[in-house]
Design a protein around this motif. Sequence first.
Motif, mmCIF file in Angstrom:
data_model
loop_
_atom_site.group_PDB
_atom_site.id
_atom_site.type_symbol
_atom_site.label_atom_id
_atom_site.label_comp_id
_atom_site.label_asym_id
_atom_site.label_seq_id
_atom_site.Cartn_x
_atom_site.Cartn_y
_atom_site.Cartn_z
ATOM 1 N N LYS A 278 24.973 -13.828 -9.603
ATOM 2 C CA LYS A 278 23.851 -13.450 -8.878
ATOM 3 C C LYS A 278 23.977 -12.139 -7.672
ATOM 4 C CE LYS A 278 19.991 -15.277 -6.270
ATOM 5 N NZ LYS A 278 20.223 -14.359 -4.959
ATOM 6 N N GLN A 279 25.242 -12.371 -7.124
ATOM 7 C CA GLN A 279 25.624 -11.638 -6.158
ATOM 8 C C GLN A 279 25.860 -10.153 -6.574
ATOM 9 O OE1 GLN A 279 28.912 -13.083 -3.753
ATOM 10 N NE2 GLN A 279 27.598 -15.103 -3.475
ATOM 11 N N PHE B 32 21.161 -7.460 -26.393
ATOM 12 C CA PHE B 32 20.446 -7.250 -25.504
ATOM 13 C C PHE B 32 20.968 -5.822 -24.682
ATOM 14 C CE2 PHE B 32 19.816 -12.023 -24.883
ATOM 15 C CZ PHE B 32 18.548 -11.940 -24.921
ATOM 16 N N ALA B 33 22.221 -5.463 -24.887
ATOM 17 C CA ALA B 33 22.718 -4.287 -24.601
ATOM 18 C C ALA B 33 21.921 -3.264 -25.155
ATOM 19 C CB ALA B 33 24.305 -4.156 -24.915
ATOM 20 N N LYS B 34 21.562 -3.292 -26.345
ATOM 21 C CA LYS B 34 20.838 -2.330 -26.852
ATOM 22 C C LYS B 34 19.456 -2.309 -26.485
ATOM 23 C CE LYS B 34 22.828 -3.129 -31.492
ATOM 24 N NZ LYS B 34 22.564 -3.669 -33.138
ATOM 25 N N GLN B 35 18.873 -3.124 -25.770
ATOM 26 C CA GLN B 35 17.628 -3.150 -25.244
ATOM 27 C C GLN B 35 17.750 -2.621 -23.682
ATOM 28 O OE1 GLN B 35 16.043 -7.252 -25.853
ATOM 29 N NE2 GLN B 35 16.025 -6.984 -27.957
ATOM 30 N N GLY B 36 18.980 -2.376 -23.439
ATOM 31 C CA GLY B 36 19.110 -1.864 -21.711
ATOM 32 C C GLY B 36 19.100 -2.743 -20.683
ATOM 33 N N CYS B 37 19.701 -4.060 -21.066
ATOM 34 C CA CYS B 37 19.776 -5.123 -20.178
ATOM 35 C C CYS B 37 21.100 -5.156 -19.444
ATOM 36 C CB CYS B 37 19.412 -6.529 -20.740
ATOM 37 S SG CYS B 37 17.635 -6.613 -21.603
ATOM 38 N N ASN B 38 21.059 -5.405 -18.282
ATOM 39 C CA ASN B 38 22.471 -5.644 -17.635
ATOM 40 C C ASN B 38 22.953 -7.098 -17.805
ATOM 41 O OD1 ASN B 38 22.099 -3.170 -15.982
ATOM 42 N ND2 ASN B 38 20.717 -4.069 -14.753
ATOM 43 N N LEU B 39 24.316 -7.045 -18.011
ATOM 44 C CA LEU B 39 24.704 -8.478 -18.642
ATOM 45 C C LEU B 39 25.937 -8.856 -17.781
ATOM 46 C CD1 LEU B 39 24.912 -7.130 -22.250
ATOM 47 C CD2 LEU B 39 23.431 -8.965 -21.297
ATOM 48 N N ALA B 40 25.805 -10.279 -17.535
ATOM 49 C CA ALA B 40 26.639 -11.074 -16.838
ATOM 50 C C ALA B 40 27.286 -11.994 -17.901
ATOM 51 C CB ALA B 40 26.145 -11.858 -15.634
ATOM 52 N N LEU B 41 28.623 -11.930 -18.231
ATOM 53 C CA LEU B 41 28.994 -12.459 -19.452
ATOM 54 C C LEU B 41 30.254 -13.282 -18.893
ATOM 55 C CD1 LEU B 41 29.128 -9.635 -21.771
ATOM 56 C CD2 LEU B 41 27.286 -11.194 -21.459
#
Length: 250
Positions: A78-79, A24-33
Amino acid sequence: MTIRQNILITGASSGLGKGMAIEFAKQGCNLALCARRLDLLEALQAELLVVNPKIKVFIRPLDVNDHDGVFEVFDRFKQDLGKLDRVVVNAGMGKGASIGTGFFNANKQTAITNFVSALAQCEAAMAIFRAQNSGHLVTISSISAVRGFRRAMTVYAATKAGLTSMTEGIRMDVMNTPIKVTCVHPGFIRSEINEKVEKVPFIVDTDVGCRAMVNAINKEKAVAYVPRWPWSLLHWVMRIAPASSIRKMS
């Protein structure tokens, strides 16, 4: 295809969760892990920002068996991001042994983690999605959901069957709304859960499996079996195969 920019993944510190985060990072998504091991999350956060310096990566420690904590962490993510576009319910475990052989506590731990705690994650995610009137819930089930299995797989397979059924019910509940629901059934993908298993049919490496999972997730179909070959066909065979044949797979 709907663009899902902000993605939350549970059980993200290793294995399939980590692999999906990288894709997902490669696709440019912001991530909450989130995961139990903060040190591994910190290392993954640094790795992802090297993979794609343009994304945002938020991390928080979370044991999904702390059900109140699940709601709190999801809300805080979410915040952080302003909105959650997709939640991947991935955290799970595979402890256990044949029923009646003295390993009730291990079997119970798998049952709680893989089903009750998955319920908590789905509840927390869907509450956010209902308030937003948008979102994509993804549950990570297993090819083992289609049949019962023996030995260490008995409870694991049962929890995954329950997760598949629960996901279908959630999908029915929000059908024809902007909220989408997908249940992914990975075949045999090398990860921490099965790293000690030597002979597994059709097993693929983690990176290959995770790419297939992310591709399936992005299509947002109701149900996916990955990698597509052979599992999109083989799951039908498994449903009608005699128990003696299934027995040889575990």
